[in-house]
Write a protein that holds these residues in place. Structure first.
Motif, PDB file in Angstrom:
ATOM      1  N   LYS A 108       1.733   6.642  -7.040  1.00 16.42           N
ATOM      2  CA  LYS A 108       0.683   7.577  -7.472  1.00 16.42           C
ATOM      3  C   LYS A 108       1.133   9.029  -7.349  1.00 16.42           C
ATOM      4  CE  LYS A 108      -3.197   4.520  -6.324  1.00 16.42           C
ATOM      5  NZ  LYS A 108      -4.321   4.272  -5.380  1.00 16.42           N
ATOM      6  N   SER A 109       1.993   9.313  -6.389  1.00 14.81           N
ATOM      7  CA  SER A 109       2.441  10.691  -6.182  1.00 14.81           C
ATOM      8  C   SER A 109       3.508  11.111  -7.195  1.00 14.81           C
ATOM      9  CB  SER A 109       3.008  10.852  -4.775  1.00 14.81           C
ATOM     10  OG  SER A 109       4.275  10.231  -4.693  1.00 14.81           O
ATOM     11  N   GLY A 110       4.071  10.135  -7.901  1.00 17.08           N
ATOM     12  CA  GLY A 110       5.187  10.436  -8.789  1.00 17.08           C
ATOM     13  C   GLY A 110       6.450  10.787  -8.032  1.00 17.08           C
ATOM     14  N   GLU A 111       6.549  10.276  -6.820  1.00 13.02           N
ATOM     15  CA  GLU A 111       7.685  10.577  -5.940  1.00 13.02           C
ATOM     16  C   GLU A 111       9.015  10.203  -6.605  1.00 13.02           C
ATOM     17  OE1 GLU A 111       9.724  12.130  -3.635  1.00 13.02           O
ATOM     18  OE2 GLU A 111       7.886  11.906  -2.451  1.00 13.02           O
ATOM     19  N   ASN A 112       9.949  11.170  -6.624  1.00 19.26           N
ATOM     20  CA  ASN A 112      11.278  10.872  -7.167  1.00 19.26           C
ATOM     21  C   ASN A 112      12.396  11.375  -6.266  1.00 19.26           C
ATOM     22  OD1 ASN A 112      11.164  13.618  -7.510  1.00 19.26           O
ATOM     23  ND2 ASN A 112      11.382  13.590  -9.745  1.00 19.26           N
ATOM     24  N   ARG A 113      12.037  11.732  -5.017  1.00 15.23           N
ATOM     25  CA  ARG A 113      13.057  12.229  -4.099  1.00 15.23           C
ATOM     26  C   ARG A 113      13.695  11.122  -3.281  1.00 15.23           C
ATOM     27  NH1 ARG A 113       9.168  16.314  -1.091  1.00 15.23           N
ATOM     28  NH2 ARG A 113       7.895  14.437  -1.376  1.00 15.23           N
ATOM     29  N   LEU A 122       0.835  -1.189   0.000  1.00 17.42           N
ATOM     30  CA  LEU A 122       0.000   0.000   0.000  1.00 17.42           C
ATOM     31  C   LEU A 122       0.881   1.254   0.000  1.00 17.42           C
ATOM     32  CD1 LEU A 122      -2.903   1.098   0.138  1.00 17.42           C
ATOM     33  CD2 LEU A 122      -2.742   0.983   2.636  1.00 17.42           C
ATOM     34  N   LEU A 123       1.960   1.207   0.775  1.00 19.55           N
ATOM     35  CA  LEU A 123       2.906   2.319   0.821  1.00 19.55           C
ATOM     36  C   LEU A 123       3.517   2.549  -0.562  1.00 19.55           C
ATOM     37  CD1 LEU A 123       4.050   4.119   3.183  1.00 19.55           C
ATOM     38  CD2 LEU A 123       6.049   2.637   3.122  1.00 19.55           C
ATOM     39  N   GLU A 124       3.859   1.470  -1.225  1.00 22.23           N
ATOM     40  CA  GLU A 124       4.401   1.577  -2.587  1.00 22.23           C
ATOM     41  C   GLU A 124       3.414   2.282  -3.516  1.00 22.23           C
ATOM     42  OE1 GLU A 124       7.213  -2.396  -3.004  1.00 22.23           O
ATOM     43  OE2 GLU A 124       5.071  -2.517  -3.503  1.00 22.23           O
ATOM     44  N   SER A 125       2.133   1.981  -3.340  1.00 29.38           N
ATOM     45  CA  SER A 125       1.122   2.597  -4.210  1.00 29.38           C
ATOM     46  C   SER A 125       1.045   4.103  -3.962  1.00 29.38           C
ATOM     47  CB  SER A 125      -0.246   1.940  -3.995  1.00 29.38           C
ATOM     48  OG  SER A 125      -0.814   2.295  -2.740  1.00 29.38           O
ATOM     49  N   TYR A 126       1.177   4.526  -2.677  1.00 31.96           N
ATOM     50  CA  TYR A 126       1.196   5.955  -2.381  1.00 31.96           C
ATOM     51  C   TYR A 126       2.364   6.621  -3.121  1.00 31.96           C
ATOM     52  CZ  TYR A 126      -1.769   4.895   1.721  1.00 31.96           C
ATOM     53  OH  TYR A 126      -2.766   4.480   2.561  1.00 31.96           O
ATOM     54  N   ILE A 127       3.524   5.988  -3.049  1.00 29.15           N
ATOM     55  CA  ILE A 127       4.732   6.543  -3.660  1.00 29.15           C
ATOM     56  C   ILE A 127       4.571   6.617  -5.181  1.00 29.15           C
ATOM     57  CG2 ILE A 127       7.196   6.111  -4.065  1.00 29.15           C
ATOM     58  CD1 ILE A 127       7.300   4.880  -1.238  1.00 29.15           C
ATOM     59  N   GLY A 178      10.733  19.938   1.808  1.00 28.35           N
ATOM     60  CA  GLY A 178       9.403  20.225   1.294  1.00 28.35           C
ATOM     61  C   GLY A 178       8.284  19.481   1.976  1.00 28.35           C
ATOM     62  N   GLU A 179       8.628  18.596   2.908  1.00 24.49           N
ATOM     63  CA  GLU A 179       7.618  17.811   3.626  1.00 24.49           C
ATOM     64  C   GLU A 179       7.576  18.240   5.099  1.00 24.49           C
ATOM     65  OE1 GLU A 179       5.452  15.755   2.476  1.00 24.49           O
ATOM     66  OE2 GLU A 179       6.175  15.468   0.432  1.00 24.49           O
ATOM     67  N   PRO A 180       6.490  17.917   5.803  1.00 29.16           N
ATOM     68  CA  PRO A 180       6.451  18.210   7.245  1.00 29.16           C
ATOM     69  C   PRO A 180       7.612  17.517   7.961  1.00 29.16           C
ATOM     70  CG  PRO A 180       4.306  17.476   6.434  1.00 29.16           C
ATOM     71  CD  PRO A 180       5.267  17.241   5.318  1.00 29.16           C
ATOM     72  N   HIS A 181       7.956  18.043   9.118  1.00 36.10           N
ATOM     73  CA  HIS A 181       9.085  17.471   9.866  1.00 36.10           C
ATOM     74  C   HIS A 181       8.739  16.148  10.526  1.00 36.10           C
ATOM     75  CE1 HIS A 181      11.895  20.752   9.321  1.00 36.10           C
ATOM     76  NE2 HIS A 181      10.944  21.621   9.632  1.00 36.10           N
ATOM     77  N   ASP A 182       7.485  15.732  10.456  1.00 33.75           N
ATOM     78  CA  ASP A 182       7.105  14.488  11.131  1.00 33.75           C
ATOM     79  C   ASP A 182       6.365  13.534  10.200  1.00 33.75           C
ATOM     80  OD1 ASP A 182       4.876  16.012  10.833  1.00 33.75           O
ATOM     81  OD2 ASP A 182       4.222  15.913  12.913  1.00 33.75           O
ATOM     82  N   GLY A 183       6.686  13.570   8.904  1.00 34.16           N
ATOM     83  CA  GLY A 183       6.049  12.604   8.027  1.00 34.16           C
ATOM     84  C   GLY A 183       6.093  12.985   6.562  1.00 34.16           C
ATOM     85  N   ILE A 184       5.263  12.301   5.775  1.00 32.55           N
ATOM     86  CA  ILE A 184       5.123  12.543   4.346  1.00 32.55           C
ATOM     87  C   ILE A 184       3.676  12.962   4.095  1.00 32.55           C
ATOM     88  CG2 ILE A 184       5.314  11.537   2.032  1.00 32.55           C
ATOM     89  CD1 ILE A 184       7.978  11.668   3.452  1.00 32.55           C
ATOM     90  N   SER A 185       3.496  14.063   3.408  1.00 31.57           N
ATOM     91  CA  SER A 185       2.167  14.669   3.311  1.00 31.57           C
ATOM     92  C   SER A 185       1.137  13.764   2.632  1.00 31.57           C
ATOM     93  CB  SER A 185       2.257  15.998   2.556  1.00 31.57           C
ATOM     94  OG  SER A 185       2.823  15.810   1.264  1.00 31.57           O
ATOM     95  N   TYR A 186       1.552  12.956   1.670  1.00 32.00           N
ATOM     96  CA  TYR A 186       0.579  12.153   0.926  1.00 32.00           C
ATOM     97  C   TYR A 186       0.432  10.724   1.460  1.00 32.00           C
ATOM     98  CZ  TYR A 186       4.843  10.632  -1.506  1.00 32.00           C
ATOM     99  OH  TYR A 186       6.097  10.155  -1.792  1.00 32.00           O
ATOM    100  N   PHE A 187       1.141  10.397   2.542  1.00 33.10           N
ATOM    101  CA  PHE A 187       0.946   9.096   3.180  1.00 33.10           C
ATOM    102  C   PHE A 187      -0.269   9.162   4.102  1.00 33.10           C
ATOM    103  CE2 PHE A 187       5.556   7.253   3.223  1.00 33.10           C
ATOM    104  CZ  PHE A 187       5.543   7.223   1.841  1.00 33.10           C
ATOM    105  N   LYS A 188      -1.000   8.098   4.174  1.00 34.23           N
ATOM    106  CA  LYS A 188      -2.079   7.990   5.149  1.00 34.23           C
ATOM    107  C   LYS A 188      -1.512   7.386   6.436  1.00 34.23           C
ATOM    108  CE  LYS A 188      -5.739   7.380   1.703  1.00 34.23           C
ATOM    109  NZ  LYS A 188      -6.811   6.473   1.186  1.00 34.23           N
ATOM    110  N   GLY A 189      -1.759   8.037   7.550  1.00 34.25           N
ATOM    111  CA  GLY A 189      -1.253   7.533   8.815  1.00 34.25           C
ATOM    112  C   GLY A 189       0.129   8.077   9.126  1.00 34.25           C
TER     113      GLY A 189
END
Length: 379
Positions: A27-32, A20-25, A104-115
């Motif tokens: 779908k977001s087009g994450e390349n960082r 599920l985590l892979e799907s978040y990554i 570019g992300e919050p200091h306590d997580g990834i903005s497009y992750f659930k949870g």
């Protein structure tokens, strides 16, 4: 589906969450950043080895890596949130794993992750447990000058938990020191924080540097998943509880272990400020292996060889830290002062006459640490 080293380390429910985590990554087009492997799982969660990509690399700096920790159900998400909040308190503490943030992300997580997502710096995955196993393979005791320096790292962790830095995101690390008394002659109150899982598997072996860790690698505390705070007025009790677990780590480094049952403690003779005392302690293995182990004669002899090589002052401090009665344990300020003094004052000549005295020189300590840590990391 992507395949990573360590996938066989996690159960089906954790694997489902990973996909599920892979799907978040995706779908977001994450390349960082990218997943490099699965480090393992605990109760209700798993940890991943991550790597930053597409970062400018001045002077051919190595790729930045970090650890990502995720939960697999709501109950564990709440626990992970608590762990994130505890870890924030230690921003700036040199001997506690630091939070890692993505630009570019919050200091306590990834903005497009659930949870919730806990991200901490990559120190490596070589633990004190593995260093102890490697020492056994070498067939020699840890040099006393190594043990004193590892003890000091553990004391720094106790200081951090008693007086956390609470620095801002991205603040520089500092060596944890006992705070000076204020105008009223009192130190700031100790935080009543219990780590809850301070053991040789939750302490990582870090790097050497040009300060306290010139000869011996630093140690870094991880995993505050079981941490909790006691009532506000119980700071001293919390420190003594953490100290007892730290004493168990020191006993493990010497080659013993704790049995907290009817036969696990015994009366032991120690020296405190030049005065002989007898206290009850769980460090009874420093007087010979507990017969309950039913260890074969060759292991008993090997253990005696290690204990006979042990610094008497170090022996007394470990025994005191492992006293069942908290009042018999030293206060933190005294413990730190004694360990610092022995680190600074004891030289190879302090161990003349010991069987393994030749291992106490600077060059021998550097060589042994290289074999214990660097060679092991290449295996």
């Amino acid at each position: 589906m992507a395949s990573y080293p360590g996938l066989n380390k996690i159960r089906a429910d954790a694997l489902k969450e990973l996909r599920l985590l892979e799907s978040y990554i995706q779908k977001s087009g994450e390349n960082r950043f990218k997943i490099e492997g699965v480090l393992g799982e605990g109760t209700g969660g798993f940890a991943l080895k991550m790597a930053m990509v597409n970062e400018p690399s001045p002077n051919l700096q190595p790729t930045r890596r970090f650890i990502m920790k995720r939960a697999i159900d709501q109950q564990q998400e709440e626990k992970l949130l608590r762990e994130i909040e505890f870890t924030k308190r230690f921003r700036g503490d040199a001997h506690v794993a630091q939070l890692f943030s993505i630009p570019g992300e919050p200091h306590d997580g990834i903005s497009y992750f659930k949870g919730p997502t806990l991200m901490t710096e990559w120190i490596g995955s070589f633990t004190v447990k593995e260093m102890i196993e490697k020492r056994a393979d070498l067939g020699i005791p840890f040099p006393n000058r190594v043990l004193w320096r590892l003890f000091l790292c553990l004391c720094r962790m106790l200081i951090a938990m008693a007086w956390p830095s609470n620095g801002p995101p991205g603040c520089p690390r500092r060596v944890e020191l006992v705070p000076s008394p204020g105008p009223d002659g009192k130190r700031p109150p100790k935080l009543p924080l219990l780590h809850g899982d301070l053991n040789i598997q939750n302490i990582l072996v870090g790097d050497r540097d040009q300060s306290e860790h010139r000869l011996v690698n630093s140690l870094v505390l991880i995993d505050f998943g079981n941490a909790r705070t006691l009532p506000e007025d119980q700071g001293e009790q919390a420190v003594k509880a953490n100290m007892c677990l730290m004493g168990e780590v020191m006993l493990n480094l010497v080659g013993g272990r704790v049995m907290k049952n009817a036969t696990g403690s015994s009366n032991m003779d120690i020296t405190v400020n030049g005065e002989r005392k007898t206290i009850r302690s769980w460090a009874r293995d420093l007087d010979g292996l507990n017969p309950a182990y039913r260890a074969p004669a060759d292991l008993v002899a090997e253990h005696k060889d290690r204990v006979d090589n042990l610094d008497a002052d170090l022996r007394s401090l470990i025994i005191r830290c492992l006293a069942p009665m908290a009042d018999n344990r030293p206060d933190l300020e005294t413990l730190v002062e004694e360990v610092e003094r022995n680190v600074n004052n004891k030289t190879a000549n302090s161990y003349a006459g010991k069987k393994y005295a030749s291992n106490e020189t600077d060059s021998a300590v550097e060589r042994i640490m290289h074999r214990l840590v660097h060679d092991a990391s290449l295996a």
